[in-house]
Structure formats: C-alpha cells, structure tokens
Scaffold this active site. Structure first.
Site, PDB file in Angstrom:
ATOM      1  N   GLN A 364      -1.133 -52.874  13.787  1.00 50.01           N
ATOM      2  CA  GLN A 364      -1.495 -51.931  15.050  1.00 50.01           C
ATOM      3  C   GLN A 364      -0.605 -52.630  16.326  1.00 50.01           C
ATOM      4  O   GLN A 364      -0.710 -53.847  16.561  1.00 50.01           O
ATOM      5  CB  GLN A 364      -2.870 -52.045  15.368  1.00 50.01           C
ATOM      6  CG  GLN A 364      -3.315 -50.930  16.668  1.00 50.01           C
ATOM      7  CD  GLN A 364      -4.925 -50.888  16.813  1.00 50.01           C
ATOM      8  OE1 GLN A 364      -5.455 -51.409  15.867  1.00 50.01           O
ATOM      9  NE2 GLN A 364      -5.552 -50.170  17.526  1.00 50.01           N
ATOM     10  N   SER A 442      -2.470 -57.720   9.735  1.00 45.14           N
ATOM     11  CA  SER A 442      -3.672 -57.136  10.092  1.00 45.14           C
ATOM     12  C   SER A 442      -3.679 -56.034   9.318  1.00 45.14           C
ATOM     13  O   SER A 442      -3.832 -55.782   8.025  1.00 45.14           O
ATOM     14  CB  SER A 442      -3.855 -57.042  11.505  1.00 45.14           C
ATOM     15  OG  SER A 442      -5.162 -56.511  11.907  1.00 45.14           O
ATOM     16  N   LEU A 443      -3.870 -54.626   9.691  1.00 44.49           N
ATOM     17  CA  LEU A 443      -3.821 -53.430   9.254  1.00 44.49           C
ATOM     18  C   LEU A 443      -2.911 -53.425   8.152  1.00 44.49           C
ATOM     19  O   LEU A 443      -2.924 -52.784   6.890  1.00 44.49           O
ATOM     20  CB  LEU A 443      -3.817 -52.327  10.059  1.00 44.49           C
ATOM     21  CG  LEU A 443      -3.376 -51.058   9.844  1.00 44.49           C
ATOM     22  CD1 LEU A 443      -4.647 -50.378   9.242  1.00 44.49           C
ATOM     23  CD2 LEU A 443      -2.879 -49.936  10.726  1.00 44.49           C
ATOM     24  N   ARG A 467     -12.501 -48.850   8.608  1.00 46.43           N
ATOM     25  CA  ARG A 467     -12.352 -50.062   9.475  1.00 46.43           C
ATOM     26  C   ARG A 467     -11.953 -49.759  10.974  1.00 46.43           C
ATOM     27  O   ARG A 467     -12.397 -50.360  12.004  1.00 46.43           O
ATOM     28  CB  ARG A 467     -10.828 -50.622   8.958  1.00 46.43           C
ATOM     29  CG  ARG A 467     -10.524 -52.128   9.659  1.00 46.43           C
ATOM     30  CD  ARG A 467      -9.302 -52.656   8.665  1.00 46.43           C
ATOM     31  NE  ARG A 467      -8.922 -53.964   8.948  1.00 46.43           N
ATOM     32  CZ  ARG A 467      -7.870 -54.208  10.180  1.00 46.43           C
ATOM     33  NH1 ARG A 467      -7.289 -53.129  10.706  1.00 46.43           N
ATOM     34  NH2 ARG A 467      -7.403 -55.460  10.390  1.00 46.43           N
ATOM     35  N   HIS A 547     -10.567 -59.775  15.021  1.00 47.94           N
ATOM     36  CA  HIS A 547     -10.286 -61.112  14.413  1.00 47.94           C
ATOM     37  C   HIS A 547     -11.082 -62.237  15.093  1.00 47.94           C
ATOM     38  O   HIS A 547     -10.398 -63.614  15.337  1.00 47.94           O
ATOM     39  CB  HIS A 547      -9.010 -61.413  14.454  1.00 47.94           C
ATOM     40  CG  HIS A 547      -8.082 -60.227  13.668  1.00 47.94           C
ATOM     41  ND1 HIS A 547      -8.140 -60.180  12.020  1.00 47.94           N
ATOM     42  CD2 HIS A 547      -7.281 -59.295  14.086  1.00 47.94           C
ATOM     43  CE1 HIS A 547      -7.531 -58.980  11.819  1.00 47.94           C
ATOM     44  NE2 HIS A 547      -6.992 -58.738  12.988  1.00 47.94           N
ATOM     45  N   GLN A 595     -11.284 -60.466   6.906  1.00 49.12           N
ATOM     46  CA  GLN A 595     -10.066 -60.445   7.800  1.00 49.12           C
ATOM     47  C   GLN A 595     -10.638 -59.831   8.976  1.00 49.12           C
ATOM     48  O   GLN A 595      -9.873 -60.171  10.194  1.00 49.12           O
ATOM     49  CB  GLN A 595      -9.239 -59.522   7.152  1.00 49.12           C
ATOM     50  CG  GLN A 595      -7.674 -59.255   7.865  1.00 49.12           C
ATOM     51  CD  GLN A 595      -7.220 -57.953   7.697  1.00 49.12           C
ATOM     52  OE1 GLN A 595      -7.771 -57.087   7.909  1.00 49.12           O
ATOM     53  NE2 GLN A 595      -6.048 -57.944   7.324  1.00 49.12           N
TER      54      GLN A 595
END
Length: 625
Positions: A364, A442-443, A467, A547, A595
């Site tokens: 992102q 991440s994503l 998510r 996170h 995560q």
C-alpha cells in the site's frame, strides 16, 4: 564537464528477463527548483570519484563567475535535509551542479542518454547534457539569472497542490490569487504568486481540505511577476552560443521535441507553465519502451513519471538520489543501471555460479490512478473474476477512480493485489522465467504467495478484501517514518514514558523505520525522535496503527477467515515479512495472521536473499524500485 553522448561506450539499461531481455532506451530527467535540500548527494562525494571531481569543478566555475561558496553551502555541517534551503544564489547553481555531476557519473559507468528532458531550471541542465550549451555558457546564464532576480527584487512563493488541476480552473477563489505554474501529474500541480496571494491560496485549500506543500523557493517562477526581468534576461540570453542537441531533446515548454533553440525558448523555461505531464505523455507515445532515470536530488520526477506512465508492470521510473534513502543507495542505483545490460547475457555469482533473481511486490502506498493500463483487457477472465468477488469494476477503480476511493484501504488493497498479480502474469506470458525467490512488502506478500502457488488468484483476492476491510475499520491510530536513527536508538526513544505505547512497525533500511500507535502519541513523538538525531520524522496519512499491537482484534477476526482457506506449500521460496526468512511448510496461515500485529522486517528479508546469492531484484506492480 558534461559533453555530448558518445556512441563508443554506450550501455543501455535492460529490463531483467533472462535470455529474452532486450535493451531499452534511457531518458535522463533533470529537476528544477523545489527539489533541493542540504546535503544532497553527500554519500556520492566519497563513494564515486567522478561525482566528487565534477562537483568540485562546477563549484569552481560558479565561484569564478561570481557565486562563490556553493559547494560549502550544500554540505554545511550545521544543516540537515530538514532545514530550509531556499537562497537562490546557492540553490540555483547547487541543483545544476548535482544533476550534471550525476550525468557525468552515469556516463563514466557507461550509461548514456537516448533522450533528455528537464523541468524549468532542469531544462538548462538538459541543454548542457545534450551539448546545446557549453558548461561555461550554462553557468554564465544561471549566474546572470540569479543576479537579475536579486537586483530587481521580484519576491514570491510557490505551492505544490496534491489534486487534479481542474481544481485550479474551476475554483474562482483559488485562480484569482495565484497563477498556474506547472502540471506535474494527474494529482500534482503547482501555483505561483506573490506572498499574500499564495497565503490566501493556502487558506482556500485548507477550506477545501486539499493537501498542499510550500516549495523552498522565494520567487514566483512561471508567473507574470517575472515579467519585470524579461528584457534584461532576454538580452543576456541572446549572447549564448546555442547548438543543435546531440540527443533527442524533449521540452516541458512545448511538450514535444525541440531541434532549434533561441533566447526566447530559454526565457519561456522560467516564465511559462511547466508541462511535465504532457511532455512525459508525448515521449511515452513516441517511444513506450524507455526507462526514465531521475538525476534530480529528491526522486520527485521518478514519482511523477510512475504515476503518469502505465502499462505492464515494468519498472520504468528509476530514482538515484533520495534524501530518505540509506547510505550507499545512490551508488547501488548507478551500478544497477550500468550492470543490467550485462545481466541479460552473463551470470552473476550465485549458488553454483547461477545468477539468482528475486521478484518483489510493492504494498500500500504504490497505488495511483491509471495503474493497470491494458492489463485488464489482456486478462479478461481474471478481471471478470475480480469484478464478481469485489462487486464493482476493478478496471474502472484503478484506471479512472471516479468516486475517489482508490486511496481508501478497503479499496486500495484489492486493487493493488489485482494489478500486481496481472503484471506478474504478463511477464510470465511474455517469456520471463520464474525467479529464485519471491517477497512482498506487507500487502505485496499476498502476491508473492499467490505467484509461488500457495493459493490461487481468487483465494488471494478474497483474503485481501477481508484484510483491507478489517484494517480500514481500525481507527484512531497513526504511523510515522523515522529516518536517520539505528533500530536501537528508535527503541530507546520509544521506551520513554508516554511513548512506550508506540511500536516499531516497519524495518525498511538500517536507518529507516516506521512507528505505529495511537495517533496522538505518534504525533507527539516527533520532538523526541528529532532530538535523538533523526534526519526526519514524517507522519503518514493512514487511519490505523497497522503492524502493531493495536491490530490484535483484527488479527483474531482474520484468523477465522484464514481457517476456512486451504494453502499449499510455495513452489518457490517466499521470504516472510514477519521472520525475514522463507516460509516453513504449514506456516502460511499463522504468519499471515501474525503479519497484522508484527513489524515488516523488510531489511532482514533483503539481507537473507542477498546472502542466498540473489543479485537482481525486480519489482513487479504499479510502483517503482
């Protein structure tokens, strides 16, 4: 100094792609005022002798012509990148010095331009790089420009506005106070005017809730306020010796090729609006396979290009200097560009002498309107599957964003997953071999797992939708980037009193971290982080404490979603954000849940792949490396 392009040692940047990799053409991009900061290019002074020698030579040239001390001002020990650097007698020559030293450095490494393109002051640098102006004439014209602005005293200010340029044309209050100075991309334009007018424009933008940034300049470039110096400046420009460009020259004044130059052209470079977006669109139509190398100090042009040029997911906008990048990043970028042509035909040292390659996917923040390009029509079945799962047109969201939803987490995440996935499939369909490793930020880790066969496209998209929904529901949190401190120093700051509620969320580089926690605490940490020696502390535009421990409710709910999915062992190693190591058998479900509440250990992930023998990292998706 900077000379014309030489054909005897030309080396073109090459997209990595095994035996089918083909060389592409290089565009040297040169930025203008607003891109400068104290210390720009500092690492290269010690890392590359050509850059150091060029900076010294240019400093001497400007000093001999009446602007002494530029080099010393750039690298003042009592200044950081966060301090204002806006005195034109220093900034004008400083920007040119850095950019032309960068051009010489790239040429010394064998990377030559096939096109040049500059914006405003940067077009003067492009003219020198293309042989239109001699180094001496370039320096003389810039010194004269500085002296005239100082003599005639035409102060002003400029604002970069993060919005569609239609706002300027449609809002009568905004247009009455300032003039349009530049259109850099679909979501970035610049206005210029006197101090009072710019202040009124700021208040109007605040009322409209539109983001803006005051540029570090004290003159109203690209506005009618410069008309006071038109006659003397044109007179000085008429004394220049101008030559045809040695390489194709694309101008932001005309948004097209220029083959003949005169004094009026160079006057328009400082007076007329900058048509950067149109110039990039023009070049992309003429030659869609070019790579844009940003020689400017701050990577802004690469960011603009990345938002303008869309297509098959290749990395086409390459920054070299960046005020927030770790030490050594600039030299690494230069050597990467110089070495890519060799990688298509030779092996780099790896396991058993084999060249190791990793494909990484962005997360992102890399999204921008227009992403995906023709990928949706190239893969109609997968696009239809995505539309059915999402309940709306993903192509419309990515390419047009008619309802302004693309930056909302619940829409951003599925859109990026789809574009990343289709971009990778396009590469494979075009003959690119599978990599030796996958990773994603991440994503992007969901794309890495999908590409490695841990689950199919539809499963991955459903997971990402859930998510994104859970993360979007998390409010009241905030995140910020801390640049210039070690991990130990950041942790020490966060251990103090009220700041103990903030977590480390991302480990992006040895001195670049993202912190996450309650918004008020994150914002209040700024003073303590900077006092500890950080170069910068930037609060990010997010609604949640991603996170971090504060995502625990989302993690528990997401666990239930994951429990209903079947996962296969990845067929290619995927390095996990949580551990910085490849997924172990049977660990996908657990790590994807963790995560959400654990930090992204990106630096550790990259170090693991380097230690395994990876020498080439290819980012696949809408963003840049």
């Amino acid at each position: 100094m900077t000379g014309t392009a030489g054909s005897d040692r030309r080396r073109r940047v090459t997209y990595s792609g095994g035996r089918n990799a083909m060389p592409v053409k290089n565009v040297f991009l040169f930025a203008g005022q607003g891109s400068q900061y104290y210390g720009m290019g500092r690492d290269l002074l010690s890392d590359h002798p050509v850059f150091s020698a060029s900076m010294s030579n240019w400093s001497t040239v400007f000093a001999d012509l009446g602007l002494p001390g530029v080099f010393e001002e750039i690298y003042r020990a009592d200044r950081t990148a966060a301090d204002p650097f806006d005195e034109i007698r220093f900034t004008h020559p400083a920007i040119l010095m850095v950019e032309l030293a960068m051009a010489e450095t790239l040429r010394a490494e064998g990377v030559e331009p096939d096109y040049v393109l500059g914006a405003s002051l940067g077009e003067f640098a492009a003219a020198a790089a293309a042989g239109v102006l001699s180094p001496e004439d370039l320096a003389r014209s810039v010194v004269e420009q500085v002296h005239m602005l100082e003599r005639h005293r035409v102060p002003g200010a400029m604002l970069a506005v993060l919005g569609d340029v239609a706002l300027y044309h449609d809002d009568e209050w905004l247009g009455a106070d300032v003039e349009l100075a530049a259109v850099n991309s679909d979501r970035n334009f610049v206005v210029s005017g006197d101090a009072a007018g710019v202040a009124r424009a700021e208040r109007r933008l605040q009322e409209l809730r539109v983001l803006y940034q005051r540029l570090p300049v004290n003159h109203a470039f690209h506005s009618s306020r410069l008309d006071a110096v038109a006659e003397p400046y044109l007179s000085s420009l008429s004394r220049l010796t101008l030559r045809p460009p040695a390489v194709p020259f694309v101008s932001c004044e005309s948004a097209g090729y220029v083959t003949h130059f005169d004094a009026s052209h160079f006057w328009q470079l400082v007076r007329a609006p900058i048509r950067f977006r149109e110039a990039i669109q023009f070049l992309d139509r003429q030659d869609p396979d070019v790579v844009y190398l940003d020689l400017g100090p701050s990577a802004t042009m690469a960011n603009f290009v990345a938002s303008i040029v869309r297509g098959d997911g290749r990395n086409r906008a390459v920054p070299i200097l960046d005020p927030f990048a770790p030490r050594g990043r600039a030299l690494q970028a230069i050597r990467t560009q110089a070495g890519r042509s060799r990688r298509a035909s030779t092996s780099a040292p790896g396991q058993g002498g084999k060249q190791m390659r990793a494909v990484v996917f962005p997360g992102q923040g890399s999204q921008a309107r227009g992403m995906g390009g023709d990928l949706f029509t190239r893969f109609p079945d997968l696009t239809a599957t995505a539309d059915q799962i999402l309940g709306y047109s993903v192509a419309e969201l990515c390419r047009e964003d008619p309802r302004g939803q693309l930056d909302q987490t619940q829409f951003t995440q599925p859109a990026l997953f789809v574009v990343n996935a289709l971009a990778y499939l396009a590469r494979r369909q075009d003959g690119e071999p599978a990599p030796d490793y996958f990773a994603g930020h991440s994503l992007g880790e969901y794309n890495a797992l999908c590409a490695a066969g841990a689950f199919d496209f539809a499963t991955g998209l459903r997971l990402v939708c859930e998510r994104g929904r859970l993360m979007a529901a998390s409010t009241g949190g905030g995140m910020a980037a801390a640049v210039g401190l070690t991990e130990e120093a950041v942790r020490e700051v966060l251990s103090r009193g009220a700041l103990s509620g903030i977590d480390l969320a991302n480990h992006n580089a040895p001195d670049q971290f993202i912190v996450s926690g309650p918004r008020e605490a994150v914002e209040s940490a700024r003073e303590a982080v900077l006092a500890a020696g950080a170069r910068a502390y930037l609060v990010l535009r997010v609604s949640g404490a991603f996170h971090s421990r504060y995502m625990e409710p989302a993690r528990r709910e997401f666990e239930q979603v994951l429990a209903g999915c079947e996962f296969r062992p990845p067929q290619v190693p995927v390095v996990a954000n949580v551990t910085g190591r490849p997924y172990e058998p049977g660990s996908v479900r657990e790590i994807l849940a963790e995560q959400l509440v654990r930090p992204v250990r990106w630096e550790r992930s990259v170090r693991h792949m380097l230690a395994a023998g990876v020498s080439t990292f290819d980012e696949v998706g809408p963003g840049r490396c």
